[in-house]
Scaffold this motif. Structure first.
Motif, PDB file in Angstrom:
ATOM      1  N   GLN A 281       0.833  -1.208   0.000  1.00 37.06           N
ATOM      2  CA  GLN A 281       0.000   0.000   0.000  1.00 37.06           C
ATOM      3  C   GLN A 281       0.867   1.257   0.000  1.00 37.06           C
ATOM      4  O   GLN A 281       0.539   2.258  -0.640  1.00 37.06           O
ATOM      5  CB  GLN A 281      -0.963   0.004   1.195  1.00 37.06           C
ATOM      6  N   GLN A 282       1.993   1.207   0.732  1.00 40.83           N
ATOM      7  CA  GLN A 282       2.909   2.365   0.727  1.00 40.83           C
ATOM      8  C   GLN A 282       3.464   2.592  -0.674  1.00 40.83           C
ATOM      9  O   GLN A 282       3.591   3.727  -1.123  1.00 40.83           O
ATOM     10  CB  GLN A 282       4.051   2.152   1.724  1.00 40.83           C
ATOM     11  N   ALA A 283       3.803   1.499  -1.365  1.00 39.82           N
ATOM     12  CA  ALA A 283       4.317   1.632  -2.733  1.00 39.82           C
ATOM     13  C   ALA A 283       3.244   2.200  -3.660  1.00 39.82           C
ATOM     14  O   ALA A 283       3.552   3.000  -4.550  1.00 39.82           O
ATOM     15  CB  ALA A 283       4.818   0.276  -3.232  1.00 39.82           C
ATOM     16  N   LEU A 284       2.005   1.802  -3.447  1.00 42.40           N
ATOM     17  CA  LEU A 284       0.907   2.349  -4.254  1.00 42.40           C
ATOM     18  C   LEU A 284       0.724   3.848  -4.014  1.00 42.40           C
ATOM     19  O   LEU A 284       0.194   4.556  -4.862  1.00 42.40           O
ATOM     20  CB  LEU A 284      -0.413   1.622  -3.954  1.00 42.40           C
ATOM     21  N   LYS A 285       1.166   4.320  -2.847  1.00 33.16           N
ATOM     22  CA  LYS A 285       1.061   5.746  -2.531  1.00 33.16           C
ATOM     23  C   LYS A 285       2.304   6.506  -3.006  1.00 33.16           C
ATOM     24  O   LYS A 285       2.642   7.553  -2.485  1.00 33.16           O
ATOM     25  CB  LYS A 285       0.867   5.942  -1.028  1.00 33.16           C
ATOM     26  N   ASN A 286       3.003   5.910  -3.973  1.00 29.15           N
ATOM     27  CA  ASN A 286       4.145   6.545  -4.617  1.00 29.15           C
ATOM     28  C   ASN A 286       5.408   6.552  -3.754  1.00 29.15           C
ATOM     29  O   ASN A 286       6.247   7.433  -3.874  1.00 29.15           O
ATOM     30  CB  ASN A 286       3.797   7.966  -5.078  1.00 29.15           C
TER      31      ASN A 286
ATOM     32  N   SER B 149      14.897 -10.790   0.006  1.00 32.60           N
ATOM     33  CA  SER B 149      14.973  -9.348   0.218  1.00 32.60           C
ATOM     34  C   SER B 149      14.182  -8.713  -0.920  1.00 32.60           C
ATOM     35  O   SER B 149      14.474  -8.950  -2.097  1.00 32.60           O
ATOM     36  CB  SER B 149      16.427  -8.866   0.183  1.00 32.60           C
ATOM     37  N   ILE B 150      13.157  -7.945  -0.569  1.00 35.57           N
ATOM     38  CA  ILE B 150      12.320  -7.365  -1.623  1.00 35.57           C
ATOM     39  C   ILE B 150      12.461  -5.849  -1.653  1.00 35.57           C
ATOM     40  O   ILE B 150      12.780  -5.211  -0.654  1.00 35.57           O
ATOM     41  CB  ILE B 150      10.827  -7.728  -1.466  1.00 35.57           C
ATOM     42  N   SER B 151      12.221  -5.325  -2.829  1.00 37.15           N
ATOM     43  CA  SER B 151      12.105  -3.881  -3.032  1.00 37.15           C
ATOM     44  C   SER B 151      10.807  -3.658  -3.797  1.00 37.15           C
ATOM     45  O   SER B 151      10.463  -4.424  -4.696  1.00 37.15           O
ATOM     46  CB  SER B 151      13.293  -3.346  -3.830  1.00 37.15           C
ATOM     47  N   LEU B 152      10.096  -2.622  -3.406  1.00 37.86           N
ATOM     48  CA  LEU B 152       8.831  -2.282  -4.059  1.00 37.86           C
ATOM     49  C   LEU B 152       8.924  -0.856  -4.581  1.00 37.86           C
ATOM     50  O   LEU B 152       9.470   0.027  -3.918  1.00 37.86           O
ATOM     51  CB  LEU B 152       7.666  -2.382  -3.069  1.00 37.86           C
ATOM     52  N   ALA B 153       8.382  -0.652  -5.766  1.00 38.14           N
ATOM     53  CA  ALA B 153       8.365   0.696  -6.336  1.00 38.14           C
ATOM     54  C   ALA B 153       7.048   0.891  -7.076  1.00 38.14           C
ATOM     55  O   ALA B 153       6.509  -0.051  -7.653  1.00 38.14           O
ATOM     56  CB  ALA B 153       9.546   0.882  -7.289  1.00 38.14           C
ATOM     57  N   PRO B 154       6.526   2.114  -7.038  1.00 39.44           N
ATOM     58  CA  PRO B 154       5.271   2.366  -7.759  1.00 39.44           C
ATOM     59  C   PRO B 154       5.496   2.250  -9.266  1.00 39.44           C
ATOM     60  O   PRO B 154       6.553   2.580  -9.785  1.00 39.44           O
ATOM     61  CB  PRO B 154       4.908   3.788  -7.356  1.00 39.44           C
TER      62      PRO B 154
ATOM     63  N   VAL C   5       0.042   6.408 -10.525  1.00 37.64           N
ATOM     64  CA  VAL C   5       0.432   5.078 -10.051  1.00 37.64           C
ATOM     65  C   VAL C   5      -0.646   4.086 -10.453  1.00 37.64           C
ATOM     66  O   VAL C   5      -1.829   4.270 -10.164  1.00 37.64           O
ATOM     67  CB  VAL C   5       0.613   5.071  -8.512  1.00 37.64           C
ATOM     68  N   CYS C   6      -0.237   3.042 -11.176  1.00 38.63           N
ATOM     69  CA  CYS C   6      -1.200   2.034 -11.642  1.00 38.63           C
ATOM     70  C   CYS C   6      -0.851   0.631 -11.146  1.00 38.63           C
ATOM     71  O   CYS C   6      -1.530  -0.326 -11.451  1.00 38.63           O
ATOM     72  CB  CYS C   6      -1.282   2.052 -13.162  1.00 38.63           C
ATOM     73  N   GLY C   7       0.187   0.528 -10.395  1.00 38.27           N
ATOM     74  CA  GLY C   7       0.585  -0.781  -9.877  1.00 38.27           C
ATOM     75  C   GLY C   7       1.897  -0.671  -9.109  1.00 38.27           C
ATOM     76  O   GLY C   7       2.393   0.440  -8.842  1.00 38.27           O
ATOM     77  N   VAL C   8       2.427  -1.805  -8.806  1.00 38.48           N
ATOM     78  CA  VAL C   8       3.672  -1.864  -8.036  1.00 38.48           C
ATOM     79  C   VAL C   8       4.604  -2.866  -8.692  1.00 38.48           C
ATOM     80  O   VAL C   8       4.186  -3.945  -9.120  1.00 38.48           O
ATOM     81  CB  VAL C   8       3.399  -2.303  -6.574  1.00 38.48           C
ATOM     82  N   VAL C   9       5.865  -2.481  -8.777  1.00 31.60           N
ATOM     83  CA  VAL C   9       6.897  -3.390  -9.261  1.00 31.60           C
ATOM     84  C   VAL C   9       7.611  -3.941  -8.031  1.00 31.60           C
ATOM     85  O   VAL C   9       8.025  -3.183  -7.151  1.00 31.60           O
ATOM     86  CB  VAL C   9       7.919  -2.649 -10.162  1.00 31.60           C
ATOM     87  N   MET C  10       7.719  -5.260  -7.973  1.00 35.85           N
ATOM     88  CA  MET C  10       8.431  -5.882  -6.860  1.00 35.85           C
ATOM     89  C   MET C  10       9.616  -6.655  -7.412  1.00 35.85           C
ATOM     90  O   MET C  10       9.477  -7.420  -8.368  1.00 35.85           O
ATOM     91  CB  MET C  10       7.523  -6.851  -6.090  1.00 35.85           C
TER      92      MET C  10
END
Length: 166
Positions: free
Chosen positions: A39-44, A65-70, A78-83
């Motif tokens: 949800q934080q990633a969805l909020k940019n 170990s993950i990284s998330l980006a909008p 923002v239309c999704g999240v890249v993990m």
């Protein structure tokens, strides 16, 4: 939306097996925490290096170990999240082994220090126990060597020396 070869290698699923599922790799006990980050990633917000345990196709836990980006559309919304996920299972295993080795080393060191203290105490007692009779023996021998003892005192000296040497 996509599932690449690296994800297939890490998790064991083919792309067509996971495309209709939302989060097939998130164990139940970590779902809430993962959703909060998502949800934080969805909020940019871009988030990086969060460590999780994910599920492989065989239901084994994999340290990740993950990284998330909008993900932005053409309009910049923002239309999704890249993990991205990096398998850190080997690193975690090595860290656990290193921790166990350190614990064993510290335990062995404490045992060695305790044994050394006991040895020092024993040697101190032994030294004291040996010095007491030896001082008497050395004193009488010095007097005998000087030749200043009469026969009675000489006999007494030899008895003391014999008694302290036994």
């Amino acid at each position: 939306m996509t599932w690449n070869i690296a994800a297939e290698r890490i998790y064991g699923w083919q792309p067509q097996e996971v495309m209709d599922q939302v989060f097939p790799v998130i164990p139940d006990h970590q779902e809430e925490q993962f959703n909060r980050l998502f949800q934080q990633a969805l909020k940019n917000n871009t988030l990086s290096n969060y460590e999780f345990q994910h599920l492989g196709k065989d239901n084994n836990l994999i340290d990740i170990s993950i990284s998330l980006a909008p993900l932005h559309n053409a309009e910049g919304n923002v239309c999704g999240v890249v993990m991205t996920a990096v398998d850190i299972t080997t690193r975690k295993r090595i860290e656990a082994e290193r921790f166990n080795l350190l614990q064993r080393e510290q335990s062995a060191r404490a045992e060695a220090e305790a044994a050394n203290r006991i040895k020092d105490e024993f040697l101190a007692v032994l030294s004291h126990e040996l010095r007491t009779p030896l001082n008497s023996i050395l004193g009488w021998i010095t007097l005998i060597q000087r030749g200043k003892l009469n026969n009675t005192t000489l006999e007494q000296a030899l008895e003391v020396i014999e008694r302290n040497a036994s």
